[in-house]
Design an enzyme around this catalytic site. Structure first.
Site, PDB file in Angstrom:
ATOM      1  N   ARG A 127       0.836  -1.198   0.000  1.00  0.00           N
ATOM      2  CA  ARG A 127       0.000   0.000   0.000  1.00  0.00           C
ATOM      3  C   ARG A 127       0.873   1.251   0.000  1.00  0.00           C
ATOM      4  O   ARG A 127       1.957   1.289   0.591  1.00  0.00           O
ATOM      5  CB  ARG A 127      -0.928   0.031   1.216  1.00  0.00           C
ATOM      6  N   HIS A 187      -7.039  11.958  -1.485  1.00  0.00           N
ATOM      7  CA  HIS A 187      -8.092  12.093  -0.482  1.00  0.00           C
ATOM      8  C   HIS A 187      -7.822  13.381   0.287  1.00  0.00           C
ATOM      9  O   HIS A 187      -7.034  14.204  -0.121  1.00  0.00           O
ATOM     10  CB  HIS A 187      -8.066  10.901   0.472  1.00  0.00           C
TER      11      HIS A 187
END
Length: 238
Positions: A127, A187
């Site tokens: 990730r 985000h």
């Protein structure tokens, strides 16, 4: 335009990183300028409205992507029609992956996408989590937070910008732009953090530039400070 209609796709399933804040930002920035805004939520199996002015889809894990996948394919022709008609579309991370051509899972399974974007995302066990700074071709700098495991190929498409610090698509690029449709990993959520991008989307939807008003000037100062803080932590300049 009497009412600005914002379509929020899969708000219950895709929105784990505060992405609903993008819809709130668009609606409130329109209302601050005296424009009525309506948010229409679309869930799997429901009918799409006949017409919209902006489309938003947020992010989510692979389990959530699977939950909405068949519905994405069902509404894909309408999404492509809206894209071709110039309707602004903002797709965040996992939502963007579903609106691309293909999404490849860590196990090697390939999920067909809506083909709104000519992109291919390959998920892995690694990730990419952290703050990110991106510079657009016009010199505008965006800042935010990324949390994804994808390497994304742009198959002939234009990137949203160049990564100054962070991972993005991989290979130094971040996001994608096809007409008025944007895909990004940012985000934060991205629009409250980067109001210049929010106003560009609004301007496209309203077919004209949107001028600052007292409310936007006030909240945009907070956004500027937030971007500056991210840049300072990463050791880059805005």
């Amino acid at each position: 335009m009497s009412v600005l209609r914002i379509l929020h796709l899969y708000s219950r399933e895709l929105g784990i990183n505060g992405d609903a804040g993008n819809v709130t930002a668009l609606a409130e920035r329109a209302r601050w300028r005296g424009i009525d805004a309506e948010v229409v939520h679309h869930a799997p199996g429901a009918e799409l409205p006949a017409g919209v002015d902006i489309v938003h889809i947020g992010s989510g894990p692979l389990s959530a992507q699977r939950a909405v996948h068949q519905d994405v394919l069902a509404i894909a022709p309408r999404l492509r029609e809206w894209r071709d008609a110039g309707v602004p579309i903002l797709a965040i991370a996992g939502g963007w992956q579903l609106l691309g051509r293909e999404l490849v899972t860590p196990e090697g399974e390939t999920l067909a996408g809506a083909e709104v974007f000519p992109t291919r995302a390959t998920l892995s066990a690694k990730r990419h989590v952290g703050e990110i700074v991106v510079r657009l071709t016009d010199g505008t700098t965006l800042a935010g937070f990324e949390n994804h495991s994808a390497t994304t190929e742009l198959e002939g498409a234009e990137a949203l910008g160049r990564v100054v610090s962070g991972t993005g698509n991989g290979g130094g690029q971040e996001g994608v732009v096809v007409g008025s449709a944007i895909g990004t990993h940012l985000h934060g959520p991205v629009l409250p953090m980067n109001p210049v991008l929010a106003d560009r989307i609004l301007g496209t939807a309203l077919r004209g530039e949107v001028a600052p008003v007292a409310q936007t000037e006030r909240v945009d100062r907070y956004a500027t400070n937030a971007r500056r803080a991210i840049a300072e932590r990463l050791g880059v300049s805005l």
